[in-house]
Scaffold this motif. Structure first.
Motif, PDB file in Angstrom:
ATOM      1  N   GLY A 282      95.035 -35.321 -73.600  1.00 36.23           N
ATOM      2  CA  GLY A 282      94.453 -36.227 -74.219  1.00 36.23           C
ATOM      3  C   GLY A 282      94.778 -37.516 -73.500  1.00 36.23           C
ATOM      4  O   GLY A 282      93.615 -38.517 -73.381  1.00 36.23           O
ATOM      5  N   LEU A 283      95.905 -37.993 -73.182  1.00 33.18           N
ATOM      6  CA  LEU A 283      96.264 -39.065 -72.451  1.00 33.18           C
ATOM      7  C   LEU A 283      95.743 -39.102 -71.120  1.00 33.18           C
ATOM      8  O   LEU A 283      95.215 -40.079 -70.757  1.00 33.18           O
ATOM      9  CB  LEU A 283      97.689 -39.217 -72.365  1.00 33.18           C
ATOM     10  CG  LEU A 283      98.547 -39.736 -73.502  1.00 33.18           C
ATOM     11  CD1 LEU A 283     100.080 -39.362 -73.531  1.00 33.18           C
ATOM     12  CD2 LEU A 283      98.408 -40.999 -74.079  1.00 33.18           C
ATOM     13  N   ALA A 284      95.945 -38.039 -70.552  1.00 37.13           N
ATOM     14  CA  ALA A 284      95.129 -37.986 -69.147  1.00 37.13           C
ATOM     15  C   ALA A 284      93.749 -38.231 -68.856  1.00 37.13           C
ATOM     16  O   ALA A 284      93.170 -38.778 -68.078  1.00 37.13           O
ATOM     17  CB  ALA A 284      95.576 -36.446 -68.468  1.00 37.13           C
ATOM     18  N   LYS A 285      92.996 -37.750 -69.988  1.00 39.38           N
ATOM     19  CA  LYS A 285      91.568 -37.487 -70.216  1.00 39.38           C
ATOM     20  C   LYS A 285      91.070 -39.229 -70.775  1.00 39.38           C
ATOM     21  O   LYS A 285      89.717 -39.553 -70.774  1.00 39.38           O
ATOM     22  CB  LYS A 285      91.119 -36.643 -70.979  1.00 39.38           C
ATOM     23  CG  LYS A 285      91.231 -35.107 -70.198  1.00 39.38           C
ATOM     24  CD  LYS A 285      90.634 -34.016 -71.144  1.00 39.38           C
ATOM     25  CE  LYS A 285      90.711 -32.792 -70.494  1.00 39.38           C
ATOM     26  NZ  LYS A 285      90.273 -31.740 -71.471  1.00 39.38           N
ATOM     27  N   GLY A 286      92.117 -39.861 -71.074  1.00 40.70           N
ATOM     28  CA  GLY A 286      91.660 -41.075 -71.846  1.00 40.70           C
ATOM     29  C   GLY A 286      90.875 -41.067 -73.215  1.00 40.70           C
ATOM     30  O   GLY A 286      90.603 -41.984 -73.688  1.00 40.70           O
ATOM     31  N   GLU A 287      91.160 -39.758 -73.701  1.00 39.81           N
ATOM     32  CA  GLU A 287      90.783 -39.646 -75.201  1.00 39.81           C
ATOM     33  C   GLU A 287      91.629 -40.055 -76.248  1.00 39.81           C
ATOM     34  O   GLU A 287      91.375 -40.458 -77.197  1.00 39.81           O
ATOM     35  CB  GLU A 287      90.655 -37.932 -75.381  1.00 39.81           C
ATOM     36  CG  GLU A 287      89.394 -37.414 -74.691  1.00 39.81           C
ATOM     37  CD  GLU A 287      89.324 -35.907 -74.716  1.00 39.81           C
ATOM     38  OE1 GLU A 287      88.512 -35.388 -74.587  1.00 39.81           O
ATOM     39  OE2 GLU A 287      90.712 -35.147 -74.930  1.00 39.81           O
ATOM     40  N   LEU A 288      92.880 -40.114 -75.765  1.00 38.38           N
ATOM     41  CA  LEU A 288      94.150 -40.730 -76.491  1.00 38.38           C
ATOM     42  C   LEU A 288      94.654 -41.995 -75.868  1.00 38.38           C
ATOM     43  O   LEU A 288      95.103 -41.718 -74.783  1.00 38.38           O
ATOM     44  CB  LEU A 288      95.223 -39.584 -76.869  1.00 38.38           C
ATOM     45  CG  LEU A 288      94.676 -38.272 -77.644  1.00 38.38           C
ATOM     46  CD1 LEU A 288      96.003 -37.402 -77.548  1.00 38.38           C
ATOM     47  CD2 LEU A 288      94.119 -38.682 -78.734  1.00 38.38           C
ATOM     48  N   THR A 289      94.561 -43.020 -76.677  1.00 37.44           N
ATOM     49  CA  THR A 289      95.150 -44.408 -75.848  1.00 37.44           C
ATOM     50  C   THR A 289      96.285 -44.931 -77.071  1.00 37.44           C
ATOM     51  O   THR A 289      95.654 -45.295 -78.168  1.00 37.44           O
ATOM     52  CB  THR A 289      94.240 -45.051 -75.625  1.00 37.44           C
ATOM     53  OG1 THR A 289      93.430 -44.598 -74.520  1.00 37.44           O
ATOM     54  CG2 THR A 289      94.746 -46.383 -74.840  1.00 37.44           C
ATOM     55  N   PRO A 290      97.612 -45.196 -76.805  1.00 35.03           N
ATOM     56  CA  PRO A 290      98.211 -45.844 -77.701  1.00 35.03           C
ATOM     57  C   PRO A 290      97.831 -47.294 -77.691  1.00 35.03           C
ATOM     58  O   PRO A 290      97.562 -47.915 -76.751  1.00 35.03           O
ATOM     59  CB  PRO A 290      99.661 -45.889 -77.097  1.00 35.03           C
ATOM     60  CG  PRO A 290      99.343 -45.571 -75.531  1.00 35.03           C
ATOM     61  CD  PRO A 290      98.176 -44.692 -75.516  1.00 35.03           C
ATOM     62  N   THR A 291      97.906 -47.820 -79.177  1.00 39.65           N
ATOM     63  CA  THR A 291      97.562 -49.338 -79.257  1.00 39.65           C
ATOM     64  C   THR A 291      98.885 -50.030 -79.518  1.00 39.65           C
ATOM     65  O   THR A 291      99.644 -49.638 -80.555  1.00 39.65           O
ATOM     66  CB  THR A 291      96.669 -49.481 -80.417  1.00 39.65           C
ATOM     67  OG1 THR A 291      95.113 -48.623 -80.054  1.00 39.65           O
ATOM     68  CG2 THR A 291      96.288 -50.963 -80.702  1.00 39.65           C
ATOM     69  N   ILE A 292      99.152 -50.903 -78.725  1.00 43.99           N
ATOM     70  CA  ILE A 292     100.339 -51.873 -79.028  1.00 43.99           C
ATOM     71  C   ILE A 292      99.951 -53.278 -79.659  1.00 43.99           C
ATOM     72  O   ILE A 292      98.870 -53.800 -78.950  1.00 43.99           O
ATOM     73  CB  ILE A 292     101.094 -52.154 -77.375  1.00 43.99           C
ATOM     74  CG1 ILE A 292     101.541 -50.723 -76.989  1.00 43.99           C
ATOM     75  CG2 ILE A 292     101.969 -53.169 -77.697  1.00 43.99           C
ATOM     76  CD1 ILE A 292     101.859 -50.926 -75.444  1.00 43.99           C
ATOM     77  N   ASP A 293     100.378 -53.611 -80.771  1.00 46.82           N
ATOM     78  CA  ASP A 293     100.355 -54.660 -81.465  1.00 46.82           C
ATOM     79  C   ASP A 293     100.742 -56.089 -80.717  1.00 46.82           C
ATOM     80  O   ASP A 293     100.411 -56.805 -80.539  1.00 46.82           O
ATOM     81  CB  ASP A 293     100.780 -54.494 -82.833  1.00 46.82           C
ATOM     82  CG  ASP A 293     100.504 -55.843 -83.675  1.00 46.82           C
ATOM     83  OD1 ASP A 293      99.346 -55.973 -84.196  1.00 46.82           O
ATOM     84  OD2 ASP A 293     101.377 -56.610 -83.790  1.00 46.82           O
TER      85      ASP A 293
END
Length: 335
Positions: free
Chosen positions: A290-301
């Protein structure tokens, strides 16, 4: 100089200090990492307060998540090399492997070479949130296309990860948050709908949004009095995954509702996944894909320097963040 975050008694953020410690040497099956960024979670706050599943052994280190560069390998470690940019999957106790420090040890099974597109700050934000959401939604609840998922504490890092994983599965994500203050941020983060739990009738709003069917999955870290509304909002045959107890007040539960709606109330912790080698490998593969495909992206506050670790804990406990709090180590925390 090698500094680590330490504390000698349970209590508020002021008990934390930065202490010079010897440079650790990896034993068999261990990896020494020179850290560049550290992920901060509610788990560290609870551990520091003495309210976590394991009690600190003093003098205690702390920390589950870190990202950095491999500096040394212990005997028998394969698949990693000195110089690899890596991050750590929480799959150990903080008493055994506290990773909030400048140079730390981690068991080799917990160390992952993360996708190159991630900065160190992002890499330190990945595993706790995405593996928790993966475990609850995919592994336990069997999320599928067309499901409606209620996500409590949706502005937390795990809540935001759950929104993304719901979308990856083709499901609908309804974010629950206490007030309307974060509504637009949650919509911007991908929530299909947002319910402010102190301002709206949760079961009535869920019925409205689901044409009277209710939600097939409820993903909740809160418990307490609000759980009764989630039971009412659940569809017949729903799975309620409870992965935290942020509200420790007694939970009123309509047993008749649980019985006649054939509900499953399922307690879940991250370590159910990360201490099982096959389930951990499946989770890492799912998240890495998911990270490699850009489907999952962590959100940093927000980020804090290591020297301000107590301030980072204070900010966490206020509860106003949307996404992850990250502590940077050194002057350059990018990959």
């Amino acid at each position: 100089m090698n500094r680590a975050v330490r504390f000698d008694e349970t209590g508020g953020p002021d008990v934390l200090r930065l202490e010079e410690v010897p440079l650790p040497q990896p034993g068999p099956g261990e990896v020494m990492i020179r850290t560049r960024a550290l992920g901060l979670n509610r788990a560290e706050s609870m551990f520091r307060l003495g309210q976590y599943g394991t009690y600190p052994v003093f003098p205690s280190g702390i920390g589950y998540e870190a990202a950095g560069v491999v500096e040394a390998l212990g005997e028998g470690v394969h698949g990693l090399s000195v110089g690899n940019a890596v991050s750590v999957v929480p799959s150990f106790t903080m008493n055994d492997y506290p990773v909030h420090g400048e140079a730390v040890l981690a068991p080799a099974h917990a160390v992952v070479v993360h996708p190159e597109r991630l900065s160190f700050e992002e890499a330190a934000s990945v595993w706790m949130q995405f593996v928790t959401a993966y475990g609850g939604l995919v592994d336990v609840a069997g999320i599928r296309a067309g499901d409606t998922v209620l996500i409590s504490a949706a502005s937390s890092s795990v809540g935001l990860a759950a929104i993304q994983i719901a979308h990856k599965a083709g499901a609908r994500a309804i974010a629950l948050t206490r007030t309307s203050a974060k509504r637009q941020q949650l919509l911007d983060a991908g929530a299909d709908d947002v319910i402010a739990t102190t301002e709206e009738d949760v079961p009535a709003r869920v019925r409205e949004l689901t044409d009277g069917q209710g939600a097939r999955i409820v993903f909740d870290p809160v418990g307490g009095t609000a759980l009764a509304d989630l039971v009412t909002a659940a569809a017949p045959g729903a799975v309620l995954v409870l992965y935290g107890v942020l509200d420790r007040t007694p939970t009123p539960l309509n047993i008749s509702e649980v019985l006649f709606k054939r509900l499953t109330l399922r307690g879940f912790t991250l370590f159910e996944i990360t201490t099982d080698s096959q389930r951990r490998a499946d989770a890492v593969a799912f998240v890495t894909d998911g990270l490699a495909k850009g489907e999952l992206t962590p959100t940093i506050d927000r980020t804090f320097p290591l020297e301000d670790i107590a301030d980072a804990h204070r900010y966490l406990e206020v509860g106003g963040q949307v996404g992850k709090i990250v502590v940077t180590v050194g002057h350059d925390a990018t990959s």
